[in-house]
Enzyme design. Structure first.
Site, PDB file in Angstrom:
ATOM      1  N   ARG A 143       0.831  -1.213   0.000  1.00 56.05           N
ATOM      2  CA  ARG A 143       0.000   0.000   0.000  1.00 56.05           C
ATOM      3  C   ARG A 143       0.860   1.255   0.000  1.00 56.05           C
ATOM      4  NH1 ARG A 143      -4.275   0.651   4.673  1.00 56.05           N
ATOM      5  NH2 ARG A 143      -5.488   2.124   3.468  1.00 56.05           N
TER       6      ARG A 143
ATOM      7  N   HIS B  91     -19.439  10.245  -2.975  1.00 59.67           N
ATOM      8  CA  HIS B  91     -19.918   8.941  -2.498  1.00 59.67           C
ATOM      9  C   HIS B  91     -21.401   8.802  -2.862  1.00 59.67           C
ATOM     10  CE1 HIS B  91     -19.995   5.365  -0.024  1.00 59.67           C
ATOM     11  NE2 HIS B  91     -21.173   5.788   0.434  1.00 59.67           N
TER      12      HIS B  91
HETATM   13  C1  GAR Z   1     -19.763   6.746  -8.585  1.00 59.92           C
HETATM   14  O1  GAR Z   1     -21.134   6.512  -8.367  1.00 59.92           O
HETATM   15  C2  GAR Z   1     -19.098   7.139  -7.302  1.00 59.92           C
HETATM   16  O2  GAR Z   1     -19.898   7.861  -6.437  1.00 59.92           O
HETATM   17  C3  GAR Z   1     -18.782   5.791  -6.726  1.00 59.92           C
HETATM   18  O3  GAR Z   1     -18.344   5.019  -7.808  1.00 59.92           O
HETATM   19  C4  GAR Z   1     -19.032   5.457  -8.975  1.00 59.92           C
HETATM   20  C5  GAR Z   1     -18.020   5.670 -10.064  1.00 59.92           C
HETATM   21  O4  GAR Z   1     -18.620   5.772 -11.311  1.00 59.92           O
HETATM   22  N1  GAR Z   1     -17.791   5.880  -5.706  1.00 59.92           N
HETATM   23  C6  GAR Z   1     -17.764   5.077  -4.666  1.00 59.92           C
HETATM   24  O5  GAR Z   1     -18.553   4.182  -4.477  1.00 59.92           O
HETATM   25  C7  GAR Z   1     -16.629   5.369  -3.695  1.00 59.92           C
HETATM   26  N2  GAR Z   1     -16.839   4.664  -2.484  1.00 59.92           N
HETATM   27  P1  GAR Z   1     -17.802   6.208 -12.588  1.00 59.92           P
HETATM   28  O6  GAR Z   1     -16.530   5.375 -12.637  1.00 59.92           O
HETATM   29  O7  GAR Z   1     -18.728   5.926 -13.734  1.00 59.92           O
HETATM   30  O8  GAR Z   1     -17.499   7.676 -12.436  1.00 59.92           O
END
Ligand code: GAR
Length: 211
Positions: free
Chosen positions: A84, A128
């Site tokens: 990490r 989020h």
């Molecule tokens: C989005 O809905 C974002 O809020 C979520 O992943 C998706 C990414 O979509 N993030 C999380 O869940 C973070 N914990 P994308 O790759 O199409 O932008």
């Protein structure tokens, strides 16, 4: 917000804030941001896209918009905390080399270490797919459906050392329908995200978000 948050400078159209956007997947949020930044005078510009995998579909949006991008996968030869730390060191080095002023997590699905977070606190934001503090973690939409809520949404927040727990900047509500699946709810939330995140980044860049 406590004093340990150091916000970015107030940007001007002549000197927009330099953003690094970090993604893990399809990058529809990145695409919406790049589209927003393309139109008119903007106070922020995406100067670097970082993915944690070479197969992250969102890298194609960086390519399409002519933005520098890099895939930094976890080093294969290390394990656990060492892995990490080495991974984040590579990320920090490239961020430093590009004079980045604000790090934007947009569907980045790894938890950053406290050493990364403390270095960027106030200049590190996340979106989020729930109305935090409800449904933190990696399965927010599924958790919202299972809880039977009628309204969910999305949250933009400063990142702290916890999981989806930093100070909330702004939220948008989204209705949850009886017929929703994780997929349909996720898509509806994304539509709200694609408006909210660029707007919040406008606000941060112009100094409208204060501790
Ligand atoms: C989005 O809905 C974002 O809020 C979520 O992943 C998706 C990414 O979509 N993030 C999380 O869940 C973070 N914990 P994308 O790759 O199409 O932008």
């Amino acid at each position: 917000m406590s004093g340990e948050y150091v916000l970015p400078r107030k940007a001007t159209p002549d000197s927009p804030l330099r953003l690094a956007v970090m993604i893990s997947g399809g990058g529809s949020g990145l695409q919406a941001l790049l589209k927003h930044q393309e139109g008119g005078t903007r106070l922020h510009a995406t100067t670097l896209v970082i993915a944690d995998s070479e197969s992250a579909g969102g890298l194609s949006h960086a390519r399409d918009y002519g933005v520098d991008f890099v895939a930094i996968p976890l080093p294969k030869d290390l394990k656990g905390d060492e892995r990490r730390s080495a991974h984040e060191e590579q990320i920090m080095n490239i961020i430093d080399s590009k004079d980045i002023e604000l790090v934007v997590l947009s569907g980045y699905m790894r938890i950053l270490t406290s050493s990364f977070v403390s270095r960027w606190k106030g200049r590190l934001v996340n979106i989020h797919p729930s109305l935090l503090p409800d449904f933190p973690g990696a399965h927010a939409q599924k958790d919202a459906l299972e809880a039977g809520v009628r309204v969910s949404g999305c949250t933009v927040h400063f990142v702290d050392e916890g999981v989806d727990s930093g100070p909330i900047i702004e939220q948008r509500e989204v209705p949850v329908l009886d017929s929703d699946t994780v997929k349909t709810l996720s898509e509806r939330i994304k539509e709200a995200e694609h408006e909210l995140y660029p707007k919040v980044l406008d606000d941060i860049s112009s100094g409208r978000v204060s501790p």
